[in-house]
Design a protein around this motif. Structure first.
Motif, PDB file in Angstrom:
ATOM      1  N   GLU A  63       0.825  -1.206   0.000  1.00  0.00           N
ATOM      2  CA  GLU A  63       0.000   0.000   0.000  1.00  0.00           C
ATOM      3  C   GLU A  63       0.859   1.255   0.000  1.00  0.00           C
ATOM      4  N   GLN A  64       1.994   1.219   0.687  1.00  0.00           N
ATOM      5  CA  GLN A  64       2.898   2.362   0.699  1.00  0.00           C
ATOM      6  C   GLN A  64       3.511   2.588  -0.676  1.00  0.00           C
ATOM      7  N   GLN A  65       3.864   1.520  -1.371  1.00  0.00           N
ATOM      8  CA  GLN A  65       4.410   1.657  -2.715  1.00  0.00           C
ATOM      9  C   GLN A  65       3.366   2.214  -3.684  1.00  0.00           C
ATOM     10  N   LEU A  66       2.128   1.784  -3.535  1.00  0.00           N
ATOM     11  CA  LEU A  66       1.061   2.336  -4.380  1.00  0.00           C
ATOM     12  C   LEU A  66       0.883   3.827  -4.121  1.00  0.00           C
ATOM     13  N   GLU A  67       1.031   4.216  -2.874  1.00  0.00           N
ATOM     14  CA  GLU A  67       0.909   5.641  -2.572  1.00  0.00           C
ATOM     15  C   GLU A  67       2.033   6.437  -3.227  1.00  0.00           C
ATOM     16  N   ASN A  68       3.271   5.932  -3.112  1.00  0.00           N
ATOM     17  CA  ASN A  68       4.417   6.678  -3.634  1.00  0.00           C
ATOM     18  C   ASN A  68       4.387   6.800  -5.150  1.00  0.00           C
ATOM     19  N   HIS A  69       3.917   5.754  -5.836  1.00  0.00           N
ATOM     20  CA  HIS A  69       4.024   5.725  -7.298  1.00  0.00           C
ATOM     21  C   HIS A  69       2.707   6.013  -8.016  1.00  0.00           C
ATOM     22  N   VAL A  70       1.574   5.990  -7.295  1.00  0.00           N
ATOM     23  CA  VAL A  70       0.285   6.208  -7.956  1.00  0.00           C
ATOM     24  C   VAL A  70      -0.471   7.361  -7.307  1.00  0.00           C
ATOM     25  N   LEU A  71      -0.731   7.255  -5.994  1.00  0.00           N
ATOM     26  CA  LEU A  71      -1.591   8.239  -5.340  1.00  0.00           C
ATOM     27  C   LEU A  71      -0.949   9.622  -5.276  1.00  0.00           C
ATOM     28  N   GLN A  72       0.299   9.687  -4.824  1.00  0.00           N
ATOM     29  CA  GLN A  72       0.949  10.994  -4.692  1.00  0.00           C
ATOM     30  C   GLN A  72       1.070  11.719  -6.027  1.00  0.00           C
ATOM     31  N   PRO A  73       1.569  11.062  -7.111  1.00  0.00           N
ATOM     32  CA  PRO A  73       1.645  11.800  -8.385  1.00  0.00           C
ATOM     33  C   PRO A  73       0.286  12.218  -8.923  1.00  0.00           C
ATOM     34  N   LEU A  74      -0.747  11.387  -8.736  1.00  0.00           N
ATOM     35  CA  LEU A  74      -2.046  11.698  -9.323  1.00  0.00           C
ATOM     36  C   LEU A  74      -2.830  12.709  -8.496  1.00  0.00           C
ATOM     37  N   ILE A  75      -2.773  12.606  -7.175  1.00  0.00           N
ATOM     38  CA  ILE A  75      -3.626  13.430  -6.316  1.00  0.00           C
ATOM     39  C   ILE A  75      -2.916  14.709  -5.890  1.00  0.00           C
ATOM     40  N   VAL A  76      -1.728  14.568  -5.314  1.00  0.00           N
ATOM     41  CA  VAL A  76      -1.000  15.754  -4.869  1.00  0.00           C
ATOM     42  C   VAL A  76      -0.428  16.515  -6.064  1.00  0.00           C
ATOM     43  N   GLY A  77      -0.072  15.784  -7.121  1.00  0.00           N
ATOM     44  CA  GLY A  77       0.417  16.415  -8.339  1.00  0.00           C
ATOM     45  C   GLY A  77       1.782  17.028  -8.156  1.00  0.00           C
ATOM     46  N   ARG A  78       1.937  18.230  -8.678  1.00  0.00           N
ATOM     47  CA  ARG A  78       3.238  18.881  -8.664  1.00  0.00           C
ATOM     48  C   ARG A  78       3.398  19.869  -7.521  1.00  0.00           C
ATOM     49  N   ALA A  79       2.514  19.797  -6.545  1.00  0.00           N
ATOM     50  CA  ALA A  79       2.633  20.718  -5.414  1.00  0.00           C
ATOM     51  C   ALA A  79       3.952  20.524  -4.684  1.00  0.00           C
ATOM     52  N   VAL A  80       4.354  19.275  -4.465  1.00  0.00           N
ATOM     53  CA  VAL A  80       5.622  18.954  -3.815  1.00  0.00           C
ATOM     54  C   VAL A  80       6.383  18.027  -4.742  1.00  0.00           C
ATOM     55  N   LYS A  81       7.410  18.546  -5.369  1.00  0.00           N
ATOM     56  CA  LYS A  81       8.195  17.760  -6.326  1.00  0.00           C
ATOM     57  C   LYS A  81       9.607  17.635  -5.778  1.00  0.00           C
ATOM     58  N   PHE A  82       9.747  16.922  -4.674  1.00  0.00           N
ATOM     59  CA  PHE A  82      11.031  16.798  -4.010  1.00  0.00           C
ATOM     60  C   PHE A  82      11.523  15.360  -4.097  1.00  0.00           C
ATOM     61  N   HIS A  83      12.843  15.234  -4.099  1.00  0.00           N
ATOM     62  CA  HIS A  83      13.462  13.910  -3.992  1.00  0.00           C
ATOM     63  C   HIS A  83      13.262  13.399  -2.560  1.00  0.00           C
ATOM     64  N   PRO A  84      13.125  12.065  -2.381  1.00  0.00           N
ATOM     65  CA  PRO A  84      12.957  11.537  -1.011  1.00  0.00           C
ATOM     66  C   PRO A  84      14.051  11.963  -0.054  1.00  0.00           C
ATOM     67  N   LEU A  85      15.305  12.096  -0.542  1.00  0.00           N
ATOM     68  CA  LEU A  85      16.375  12.549   0.332  1.00  0.00           C
ATOM     69  C   LEU A  85      16.114  13.962   0.833  1.00  0.00           C
ATOM     70  N   ALA A  86      15.617  14.840  -0.046  1.00  0.00           N
ATOM     71  CA  ALA A  86      15.291  16.205   0.378  1.00  0.00           C
ATOM     72  C   ALA A  86      14.174  16.193   1.411  1.00  0.00           C
ATOM     73  N   ILE A  87      13.176  15.318   1.240  1.00  0.00           N
ATOM     74  CA  ILE A  87      12.079  15.237   2.205  1.00  0.00           C
ATOM     75  C   ILE A  87      12.597  14.775   3.558  1.00  0.00           C
ATOM     76  N   ILE A  88      13.497  13.782   3.558  1.00  0.00           N
ATOM     77  CA  ILE A  88      14.060  13.286   4.817  1.00  0.00           C
ATOM     78  C   ILE A  88      14.817  14.407   5.536  1.00  0.00           C
ATOM     79  N   LEU A  89      15.632  15.177   4.805  1.00  0.00           N
ATOM     80  CA  LEU A  89      16.392  16.264   5.428  1.00  0.00           C
ATOM     81  C   LEU A  89      15.462  17.346   5.966  1.00  0.00           C
ATOM     82  N   VAL A  90      14.423  17.680   5.194  1.00  0.00           N
ATOM     83  CA  VAL A  90      13.470  18.691   5.648  1.00  0.00           C
ATOM     84  C   VAL A  90      12.744  18.212   6.905  1.00  0.00           C
ATOM     85  N   LEU A  91      12.337  16.940   6.918  1.00  0.00           N
ATOM     86  CA  LEU A  91      11.674  16.396   8.101  1.00  0.00           C
ATOM     87  C   LEU A  91      12.591  16.408   9.316  1.00  0.00           C
ATOM     88  N   ALA A  92      13.866  16.064   9.099  1.00  0.00           N
ATOM     89  CA  ALA A  92      14.807  16.053  10.217  1.00  0.00           C
ATOM     90  C   ALA A  92      14.981  17.453  10.802  1.00  0.00           C
TER      91      ALA A  92
END
Length: 387
Positions: free
Chosen positions: A291-320
């Motif tokens: 379900e997490q993989q479906l979210e990363n590759h299907v739900l996020q691109p289709l629903i959230v769209g281009r609002a957040v277009k960050f690499h996972p490494l950038a998201i991890i650093l921002v979260l930290a």
């Protein structure tokens, strides 16, 4: 050539000169950013509620706007929106509380059964532990808990003292959300007056930031709701106690990208392990990963769209960084804040294209007299006297 360089003051190699210019600019920028972060940290009591209020406003504003379009006054549209949101939260909390109160005793019984099964497996399984060794392990765990009891007690007491601050932050959050919903346009117009000639640039950047924030929060709510519903159905189908509170926990944790779902999913896995055993826990982990993989590759691109277009490494650093500065709340708002800045800064730098040259500007024609009235002879109907 040497004399010319000395007379022009350009004895430094161009590369070193460019590096020096960039270095002092970066140093000044770093000092400004550091002081800004220190101010925000010192004012976290105000900054975090305001940031969360902006997220709530972006989520609730479409409903308020629809109510205004029906002809309802702004004050009543805002009150209805706030009361509906409060009713939804209270209703969910009431349902979850009832479910937790009914199912917790059954969970305790199932955990005891699972603990006995694990104990028997450790004694008779491949490890072949002796009962004395198992008793020693349990006693060591109890001993460590007793050793840390004072630390646990002090943590609980400090948490109790923070309760008043949290309550005050919630009150501030509600007030800010209410006035942003009611007078957001007027507040933004008042804010733009401080920028003078730069107001158009700031206005473009603000509108781009608001569009990004709205797209992000609505998309995240939809994705989090899908998370909660899917995991709730899986837990309910497995017969796991407390499936409703766990589904709501996963819904809330989904607002913290990557980290939140691992935390909530790990807790749900532990409950499944204690209530249903190893096989059901492994099945649940497999479903959670898919379900997490479906979210990363299907739900996020289709629903959230281009609002957040960050690499996972950038998201991890921002979260930290957000977690270090603001704890759980800081981690939750760090990604939308960075996304807003990422979309707003280009609008501040962008210069709108100039209009093509047109015909010479002509003064506007004088207004027409009211219908049914013919101006008399010699009557002046120029704009300054037509009144």
């Amino acid at each position: 050539m040497i004399v010319e360089r000395e007379s022009d003051g350009r004895g430094v190699p161009p590369v070193l000169s460019a590096m020096a210019a960039w270095s002092w600019r970066l140093i000044v920028t770093g000092v400004v950013v550091w002081f800004s972060v220190q101010v925000i940290v010192r004012l976290s009591f105000v900054a975090l509620p305001v940031a969360i209020a902006l997220l709530l406003t972006a989520l609730l504003f479409p409903l308020t706007d629809r109510l205004r379009e029906t002809g309802m006054r702004s004050i009543w549209a805002t009150w209805i929106t706030m009361l509906l949101a409060f009713a939804v939260i209270v209703g969910l909390g009431f349902i979850i509380g009832i479910r937790a109160n009914d199912e917790f005793p059954r969970l305790a019984e199932q955990v005891q059964v699972t603990a006995r099964e694990v104990q028997n497996w450790l004694l008779t399984g491949p490890f072949q532990l002796k009962e004395a060794q198992l008793t020693e392990i349990v006693n060591e765990i109890v001993r460590q808990i007793n050793t840390q009891r004072s630390a646990i007690t002090s943590t609980i007491l400090s948490t109790a003292t923070v309760f008043v601050e949290v309550l005050a932050s919630i009150v501030l959050l509600l007030f800010v959300t209410f006035f942003l919903l009611k007078d957001g346009g007027q507040i933004w117009s008042w804010f733009l007056r401080a920028f003078g000639g730069a107001a158009p640039r700031v206005d473009r950047a603000g509108r781009a930031a608001w569009h990004t924030l709205s797209q992000y929060i609505h998309g995240t709510v939809i994705v989090a709701a899908i998370h909660g519903v899917v995991i709730g159905i899986v837990l309910f189908g497995m017969g796991v106690p407390l499936w409703a509170p766990l589904a709501v926990l996963i819904f809330v944790a989904s607002f913290i990208p990557i980290v939140g779902i691992f935390f909530a999913g790990g807790l749900a896995t532990l409950v499944t392990l204690g209530a249903k055993g190893m096989i059901f826990a492994l099945v649940f982990v497999g479903i959670l990963v898919v379900e997490q993989q479906l979210e990363n590759h299907v739900l996020q691109p289709l629903i959230v769209g281009r609002a957040v277009k960050f690499h996972p490494l950038a998201i991890i650093l921002v979260l930290a960084i957000g977690g270090v500065l603001g704890g759980i709340a800081g981690a939750a708002i760090a990604v939308p804040i960075v996304a807003v800045l990422y979309r707003a800064l280009p609008e501040l730098r962008r210069t709108p294209p100039e209009l093509p040259p047109g015909e010479p500007h002509e003064p506007p024609a004088p207004p027409k007299p009211p219908a049914g009235r013919v101006p008399g002879a010699g009557e002046d109907v120029s704009p300054q006297h037509s009144g």
